[in-house]
Design an enzyme around this catalytic site. Structure first.
Site, PDB file in Angstrom:
ATOM      1  N   CYS A   1       0.861  -1.189   0.000  1.00 44.44           N
ATOM      2  CA  CYS A   1       0.000   0.000   0.000  1.00 44.44           C
ATOM      3  C   CYS A   1       0.901   1.244   0.000  1.00 44.44           C
ATOM      4  O   CYS A   1       2.119   1.150   0.195  1.00 44.44           O
ATOM      5  CB  CYS A   1      -0.900   0.003   1.233  1.00 44.44           C
ATOM      6  SG  CYS A   1       0.032   0.275   2.752  1.00 44.44           S
TER       7      CYS A   1
ATOM      8  N   HIS B   1       4.916  -4.717   8.863  1.00 42.15           N
ATOM      9  CA  HIS B   1       4.690  -6.063   9.390  1.00 42.15           C
ATOM     10  C   HIS B   1       4.842  -7.120   8.302  1.00 42.15           C
ATOM     11  O   HIS B   1       3.871  -7.765   7.913  1.00 42.15           O
ATOM     12  CB  HIS B   1       3.320  -6.124  10.076  1.00 42.15           C
ATOM     13  CG  HIS B   1       3.355  -5.519  11.445  1.00 42.15           C
ATOM     14  ND1 HIS B   1       2.248  -5.035  12.098  1.00 42.15           N
ATOM     15  CD2 HIS B   1       4.395  -5.315  12.294  1.00 42.15           C
ATOM     16  CE1 HIS B   1       2.609  -4.571  13.290  1.00 42.15           C
ATOM     17  NE2 HIS B   1       3.900  -4.725  13.419  1.00 42.15           N
TER      18      HIS B   1
ATOM     19  N   GLU C   1      -0.102   1.156  16.280  1.00 39.84           N
ATOM     20  CA  GLU C   1      -0.926   2.291  15.842  1.00 39.84           C
ATOM     21  C   GLU C   1      -1.904   2.716  16.946  1.00 39.84           C
ATOM     22  O   GLU C   1      -2.087   3.908  17.219  1.00 39.84           O
ATOM     23  CB  GLU C   1      -1.720   1.903  14.581  1.00 39.84           C
ATOM     24  CG  GLU C   1      -2.615   3.028  14.098  1.00 39.84           C
ATOM     25  CD  GLU C   1      -3.566   2.607  12.981  1.00 39.84           C
ATOM     26  OE1 GLU C   1      -3.289   1.625  12.277  1.00 39.84           O
ATOM     27  OE2 GLU C   1      -4.595   3.282  12.831  1.00 39.84           O
TER      28      GLU C   1
ATOM     29  N   CYS D   1      -8.663   3.000   6.400  1.00 44.37           N
ATOM     30  CA  CYS D   1      -8.065   3.592   5.200  1.00 44.37           C
ATOM     31  C   CYS D   1      -8.610   2.905   3.938  1.00 44.37           C
ATOM     32  O   CYS D   1      -9.040   1.758   3.977  1.00 44.37           O
ATOM     33  CB  CYS D   1      -6.541   3.575   5.269  1.00 44.37           C
ATOM     34  SG  CYS D   1      -5.775   2.176   4.488  1.00 44.37           S
TER      35      CYS D   1
ATOM     36  N   HIS E   1      -1.596  -3.154  19.278  1.00 42.48           N
ATOM     37  CA  HIS E   1      -0.988  -2.747  18.005  1.00 42.48           C
ATOM     38  C   HIS E   1      -0.338  -1.368  18.162  1.00 42.48           C
ATOM     39  O   HIS E   1      -0.906  -0.484  18.800  1.00 42.48           O
ATOM     40  CB  HIS E   1      -2.059  -2.710  16.911  1.00 42.48           C
ATOM     41  CG  HIS E   1      -1.492  -2.600  15.532  1.00 42.48           C
ATOM     42  ND1 HIS E   1      -1.101  -1.406  14.993  1.00 42.48           N
ATOM     43  CD2 HIS E   1      -1.219  -3.549  14.606  1.00 42.48           C
ATOM     44  CE1 HIS E   1      -0.620  -1.629  13.778  1.00 42.48           C
ATOM     45  NE2 HIS E   1      -0.694  -2.923  13.519  1.00 42.48           N
TER      46      HIS E   1
ATOM     47  N   SER F   1       0.738  -9.030  10.707  1.00 42.32           N
ATOM     48  CA  SER F   1       0.159  -7.852  10.044  1.00 42.32           C
ATOM     49  C   SER F   1      -1.339  -7.762  10.339  1.00 42.32           C
ATOM     50  O   SER F   1      -2.108  -8.677  10.015  1.00 42.32           O
ATOM     51  CB  SER F   1       0.406  -7.966   8.535  1.00 42.32           C
ATOM     52  OG  SER F   1      -0.591  -7.292   7.815  1.00 42.32           O
TER      53      SER F   1
ATOM     54  N   SER G   1       1.321  -5.068   3.397  1.00 41.77           N
ATOM     55  CA  SER G   1       2.789  -5.107   3.475  1.00 41.77           C
ATOM     56  C   SER G   1       3.363  -6.329   2.760  1.00 41.77           C
ATOM     57  O   SER G   1       4.442  -6.803   3.087  1.00 41.77           O
ATOM     58  CB  SER G   1       3.233  -5.054   4.934  1.00 41.77           C
ATOM     59  OG  SER G   1       2.434  -5.906   5.718  1.00 41.77           O
TER      60      SER G   1
ATOM     61  N   THR H   1      -6.824   2.092  11.488  1.00 45.29           N
ATOM     62  CA  THR H   1      -6.969   2.242  10.024  1.00 45.29           C
ATOM     63  C   THR H   1      -7.163   0.911   9.309  1.00 45.29           C
ATOM     64  O   THR H   1      -7.689   0.874   8.198  1.00 45.29           O
ATOM     65  CB  THR H   1      -5.716   2.921   9.424  1.00 45.29           C
ATOM     66  OG1 THR H   1      -4.562   2.209   9.871  1.00 45.29           O
ATOM     67  CG2 THR H   1      -5.612   4.373   9.794  1.00 45.29           C
TER      68      THR H   1
END
Ligand code: F3S
Length: 269
Positions: A12, A43, A127, A179, A125, A207, A251, A150
């Site tokens: 991405c 990840h 984030e 996202c 996580h 991930s 990823s 996201t």
């Protein structure tokens, strides 16, 4: 065997950007001994290994780091950690994905406006940890705002929002911070599940977005495999099957998806 591959595959935007940042630093640094990444930069173990061969060292924290530069991964890092890096006068290279940053900004703005922030995501996580550091502990208010990690699945998000609607609040604001890339990959998986009798999800086991794709596939009841590399696929996976769908996490490099397709062809021809 008919094989269909999601058009939305490969890295991405945020992952590509983080890798480019790391590669640029490694290329431009005279001394790559002092370039660190706080946690894996993305990840995907294979990509992280490739970068570490070029000198990037993955660290859990900065306690023992005395000099050099620290790259913040695409997932971001808690505000206190950013502060500590600056206090130690280490270089700070922020590779946080702009979409993750956007979620952080929304959270911060809402907190400043007096909302209690509810985050729907995985507490462990990076984030979410970063987001929690900005939005803080819940304040005593009935004004509630909800945001998601996201890479959350839209189904999980909607379930979480439905739960919140049952609670006591005076105002509830809902932000869709999933996202676009994540949403499109999940939509591909759902579309493929209608046509395929076996699904292959390619991406790091660590991930979050790949695990959500895997969860969507698994819950559908269609035979599904979450793999990091092509060699994990065996002939038995495809026995009696006619249509294989291949989806990948944000990823996962394109080259890995191609290897997986090649492997399915060789196992089923
Ligand atoms: Fe960013 Fe979305 Fe990728 S938040 S890191 S573009 S999955």
């Amino acid at each position: 065997m008919q094989i269909i591959v999601a058009s939305h595959s490969g890295f991405c935007f945020g992952v590509k950007r983080a890798i480019n940042i790391a590669e640029k630093i490694l290329k431009e640094s005279r001394n790559t001994n002092n370039i660190y990444s706080l946690g894996p930069i993305i990840h995907n173990p294979q990509v992280v290994e490739g970068l570490s061969k070029r000198g990037l060292k993955v660290i859990k924290d900065i306690t023992n780091i005395k000099k050099g530069a620290v790259i913040i991964s695409s997932h971001g890092a808690p505000i206190e950690v950013m502060g500590d890096i600056k206090k130690k006068r280490l270089g700070l290279i922020d590779a946080t994905c702009p979409f993750v940053k956007n979620t952080h900004n929304i959270g911060e703005r809402l907190k400043a406006s007096g909302y209690k922030i509810v985050i729907i995501g995985d507490k462990k996580h990076p984030e979410v940890k970063a987001l929690l550091s900005l939005t803080g502990k819940g304040t005593k208010t009935k004004k509630v705002a909800v945001i998601s990690q996201t890479t959350q699945s839209s189904d999980n998000y909607l379930k979480g929002v439905a739960e919140l609607l049952k609670k006591d609040f005076s105002e509830l604001r809902i932000f869709n911070t999933i996202c676009n890339d994540t949403a499109e990959r999940q939509a591909s998986a759902k579309k493929f599940l209608k046509k395929c009798d076996v699904m292959v999800v390619v991406g790091g086991k660590n991930s979050a977005n790949t695990r959500r794709l895997w969860q969507i596939c698994k819950e559908s009841g269609v035979s599904s495999y979450h793999i990091e590399s092509a060699s994990e696929l065996k002939r038995q996976c495809f026995l009696g099957k006619s249509h294989a769908g291949v989806v990948s996490g944000a990823s996962t490099p394109d080259s890995m998806v191609k290897k997986v397709v090649k492997r399915i062809k060789s196992l089923t021809s």
